[in-house]
Design an enzyme around this catalytic site. Structure first.
Site, PDB file in Angstrom:
ATOM      1  N   HIS A 161      47.823 -60.127 -25.533  1.00 40.30           N
ATOM      2  CA  HIS A 161      46.644 -60.681 -24.875  1.00 40.30           C
ATOM      3  C   HIS A 161      46.765 -62.170 -24.592  1.00 40.30           C
ATOM      4  O   HIS A 161      45.958 -62.737 -23.861  1.00 40.30           O
ATOM      5  CB  HIS A 161      45.387 -60.355 -25.686  1.00 40.30           C
ATOM      6  N   SER A 165      49.502 -58.422 -19.543  1.00 40.51           N
ATOM      7  CA  SER A 165      50.624 -57.527 -19.280  1.00 40.51           C
ATOM      8  C   SER A 165      51.523 -58.078 -18.190  1.00 40.51           C
ATOM      9  O   SER A 165      51.073 -58.763 -17.279  1.00 40.51           O
ATOM     10  CB  SER A 165      50.101 -56.167 -18.818  1.00 40.51           C
ATOM     11  N   LYS A 189      42.420 -44.678 -16.848  1.00 43.61           N
ATOM     12  CA  LYS A 189      43.819 -44.300 -16.651  1.00 43.61           C
ATOM     13  C   LYS A 189      44.462 -43.940 -17.996  1.00 43.61           C
ATOM     14  O   LYS A 189      45.242 -42.987 -18.098  1.00 43.61           O
ATOM     15  CB  LYS A 189      44.568 -45.455 -15.983  1.00 43.61           C
ATOM     16  N   ASP A 190      44.106 -44.712 -19.047  1.00 43.07           N
ATOM     17  CA  ASP A 190      44.644 -44.404 -20.379  1.00 43.07           C
ATOM     18  C   ASP A 190      44.137 -43.050 -20.876  1.00 43.07           C
ATOM     19  O   ASP A 190      44.870 -42.291 -21.514  1.00 43.07           O
ATOM     20  CB  ASP A 190      44.282 -45.509 -21.383  1.00 43.07           C
ATOM     21  N   GLU A 233      66.954 -36.435 -38.204  1.00 43.67           N
ATOM     22  CA  GLU A 233      66.001 -36.099 -37.139  1.00 43.67           C
ATOM     23  C   GLU A 233      66.546 -36.619 -35.815  1.00 43.67           C
ATOM     24  O   GLU A 233      67.279 -37.607 -35.783  1.00 43.67           O
ATOM     25  CB  GLU A 233      64.661 -36.789 -37.425  1.00 43.67           C
TER      26      GLU A 233
HETATM   27  C1  HEM Z   1      53.544 -48.416 -32.927  1.00 43.62           C
HETATM   28  C2  HEM Z   1      54.259 -48.839 -31.934  1.00 43.62           C
HETATM   29  C3  HEM Z   1      53.726 -49.657 -30.782  1.00 43.62           C
HETATM   30  C4  HEM Z   1      52.440 -49.779 -30.320  1.00 43.62           C
HETATM   31  C5  HEM Z   1      51.171 -49.107 -30.850  1.00 43.62           C
HETATM   32  C6  HEM Z   1      52.482 -50.670 -29.177  1.00 43.62           C
HETATM   33  C7  HEM Z   1      51.363 -51.017 -28.427  1.00 43.62           C
HETATM   34  C8  HEM Z   1      51.424 -51.696 -27.219  1.00 43.62           C
HETATM   35  C9  HEM Z   1      50.367 -51.770 -26.242  1.00 43.62           C
HETATM   36  C10 HEM Z   1      48.987 -51.091 -26.393  1.00 43.62           C
HETATM   37  C11 HEM Z   1      50.807 -52.494 -25.195  1.00 43.62           C
HETATM   38  C12 HEM Z   1      50.052 -52.771 -23.894  1.00 43.62           C
HETATM   39  C13 HEM Z   1      50.154 -51.548 -22.991  1.00 43.62           C
HETATM   40  C14 HEM Z   1      51.543 -51.319 -22.453  1.00 43.62           C
HETATM   41  O1  HEM Z   1      52.161 -52.264 -21.930  1.00 43.62           O
HETATM   42  O2  HEM Z   1      52.029 -50.160 -22.554  1.00 43.62           O
HETATM   43  C15 HEM Z   1      52.161 -52.923 -25.510  1.00 43.62           C
HETATM   44  C16 HEM Z   1      52.927 -53.723 -24.716  1.00 43.62           C
HETATM   45  C17 HEM Z   1      54.227 -54.087 -25.014  1.00 43.62           C
HETATM   46  N1  HEM Z   1      55.010 -53.610 -26.054  1.00 43.62           N
HETATM   47 FE1  HEM Z   1      54.398 -52.375 -27.506  1.00 43.62          FE
HETATM   48  N2  HEM Z   1      53.775 -51.085 -28.985  1.00 43.62           N
HETATM   49  C18 HEM Z   1      54.563 -50.484 -29.934  1.00 43.62           C
HETATM   50  C19 HEM Z   1      55.934 -50.628 -30.062  1.00 43.62           C
HETATM   51  C20 HEM Z   1      56.724 -51.462 -29.298  1.00 43.62           C
HETATM   52  C21 HEM Z   1      58.152 -51.610 -29.431  1.00 43.62           C
HETATM   53  C22 HEM Z   1      59.000 -50.837 -30.434  1.00 43.62           C
HETATM   54  C23 HEM Z   1      58.528 -52.556 -28.504  1.00 43.62           C
HETATM   55  C24 HEM Z   1      59.904 -53.109 -28.219  1.00 43.62           C
HETATM   56  C25 HEM Z   1      60.944 -53.014 -28.961  1.00 43.62           C
HETATM   57  C26 HEM Z   1      57.354 -52.979 -27.785  1.00 43.62           C
HETATM   58  C27 HEM Z   1      57.337 -53.918 -26.769  1.00 43.62           C
HETATM   59  C28 HEM Z   1      56.254 -54.184 -25.948  1.00 43.62           C
HETATM   60  C29 HEM Z   1      56.264 -55.106 -24.817  1.00 43.62           C
HETATM   61  C30 HEM Z   1      57.446 -55.967 -24.356  1.00 43.62           C
HETATM   62  C31 HEM Z   1      55.004 -55.036 -24.238  1.00 43.62           C
HETATM   63  C32 HEM Z   1      54.513 -55.803 -22.985  1.00 43.62           C
HETATM   64  C33 HEM Z   1      54.872 -54.942 -21.829  1.00 43.62           C
HETATM   65  C34 HEM Z   1      54.401 -55.393 -20.501  1.00 43.62           C
HETATM   66  O3  HEM Z   1      53.328 -55.964 -20.355  1.00 43.62           O
HETATM   67  O4  HEM Z   1      55.175 -55.147 -19.556  1.00 43.62           O
HETATM   68  N3  HEM Z   1      56.268 -52.296 -28.285  1.00 43.62           N
HETATM   69  N4  HEM Z   1      52.512 -52.412 -26.741  1.00 43.62           N
END
Ligand code: HEM
Length: 367
Positions: A161, A165, A189-190, A233
């Site tokens: 935030h 994004s 959409k979600d 797994e």
């Molecule tokens: C429990 C696991 C995770 C949760 C709940 C989570 C949750 C989120 C959410 C809600 C967003 C905003 C929506 C979206 O862009 O899809 C986000 C964005 C992002 N997440 Fe995660 N995430 C998780 C794991 C990860 C992992 C493992 C990575 C990378 C190794 C990661 C990297 C990113 C990045 C770079 C963004 C920004 C993407 C953009 O705006 O283009 N996330 N995450």
């Protein structure tokens, strides 16, 4: 929105003293979000929902599970036969782990393709890598760690935030014409994404609950007999292949952890100012080769570590590291990106909107 703008007097009273409603309204409702996000941006919220599903079913299962070498197997059988809806809880938890990893792997590859790890989102990305490590540790050891994951996910969202994004074009938003409020557009959409996800999830839970499991799990553990083939797994398989590719045990462990460590420094390995793979013709090819390389590693991880599989595993492991340590740094300087659109709105409203030399780098200075 100020506290006075809430209709409900109780909400107004609380918000004046503790501005949680203003905060939620700002972060979840008004939150300006790029208007061109595609379905790959659904996977963050799906990961969050999967995490909640895993925590709730995990807590209830643990109320009936006995973590003792002599009773564990029987307690699982009891959950399956005698506990009310125990079979459902267990199948949701079992398949939930696989779906959680599928969702998070897609989430990661989305970030890799659209350059979401680049400035100013480096820390958001690194917190994601910490989450991945914790997820793998949890899947390996179980229990307490889901709560640590929740903590890091909250930090992940705070970092998200801060700058909002990224988007499929990988260029910064340049004003209100490029964004829409998160609610109702992206909440709807979600929810749509969630219904599609739940359809597949329910199909697995109700029709193929053991498809992603292993038949050996139906044999009670015998301390006197090591199983002939130990296969982890499916979501561990690529890392398992890297572990076995190195002849030396310690070297294998280092390579396996190195495969994740290299993700931490990714924002500094790929220095190209253009984020999105859409405008990077050569990067795009290498991205898909890398994707195929990960699939090959997964396949090799499921095969015995001998003969041709060992050779393929080694080549694929070397390629994995080459991709990050050599190819991306070289491409950062050697590749000529395609011209970027002037803004998120131009490709929609004004012809091709291409502007030669436009930069994806953030306009404001990032400390
Ligand atoms: C429990 C696991 C995770 C949760 C709940 C989570 C949750 C989120 C959410 C809600 C967003 C905003 C929506 C979206 O862009 O899809 C986000 C964005 C992002 N997440 Fe995660 N995430 C998780 C794991 C990860 C992992 C493992 C990575 C990378 C190794 C990661 C990297 C990113 C990045 C770079 C963004 C920004 C993407 C953009 O705006 O283009 N996330 N995450």
């Amino acid at each position: 929105m100020s506290a006075n703008q809430f209709q409900n007097p109780v909400v107004r009273w609380i918000d004046h003293r503790l501005p949680i409603f203003s905060f939620l309204n700002h972060e979840a409702t008004e939150y300006p979000t790029p208007k061109n996000l595609n379905y790959f941006w659904n996977f963050g919220s799906l990961a969050g929902i999967s995490l909640v599903i895993m925590i709730i079913t995990g807590i209830v299962l643990s109320m009936n599970y006995t973590a003792h070498v002599d009773y564990a197997f029987d307690s699982v059988e009891r959950i399956m036969r005698d506990v009310n809806h125990g079979w459902l809880l267990r199948y949701i938890h079992m398949n939930g782990a696989s779906f959680f990893f599928i969702v998070v792997f897609i989430h990661i590859f989305r970030g890799l393709y659209y350059g979401s790890y680049k400035a100013p989102r480096e820390l958001l990305w690194m917190l994601g890598v910490v989450i991945l490590l914790l997820m793998m540790a949890t899947a390996f050891m179980g229990y307490v760690l889901p709560f640590v994951i929740v903590g890091v996910v909250i930090l992940h969202l705070v970092a998200l935030h801060r700058f909002g994004s990224n988007n499929p074009l990988g260029i910064d938003t340049r004003g209100p014409q490029d964004t829409i409020p998160f609610h109702p557009y992206y909440t709807i959409k979600d929810f749509f994404g969630l219904s599609v996800f739940l359809t597949f999830f329910a199909a697995a839970v109700f029709f193929f609950p053991n498809f992603m499991g292993h038949p050996d799990n139906y044999i009670p553990a015998n301390a006197l007999q090591t199983p002939a083939h130990i296969v982890p797994e499916w979501y561990f398989l690529p890392f398992y292949a890297i572990l076995r590719a190195v002849p030396d045990k310690l070297g294998g462990v280092l390579a396996m952890f190195g495969a994740i460590a290299v993700l931490f420094i990714l924002p500094w390995l790929d220095r190209s100012p253009v984020r999105s793979g859409r405008f990077r013709p050569i990067f795009k090819i290498f991205f898909w080769v890398f994707f195929a390389d990960c699939l090959v590693l997964g396949y090799v991880g499921a095969m015995p570590a001998e003969g041709i599989y060992l050779v393929i595993g080694r080549v694929a492991t070397v390629w994995y590291f080459l991709h990050f340590l050599l190819i991306l740094p070289i491409l950062s300087v050697a590749e000529t990106p395609r011209p970027l659109p002037q803004s998120i709105s131009t490709p929609v409203f004004g012809g091709s909107g291409a502007m030669a030399g436009a930069s994806a780098a953030p306009k404001r200075k990032v400390e």
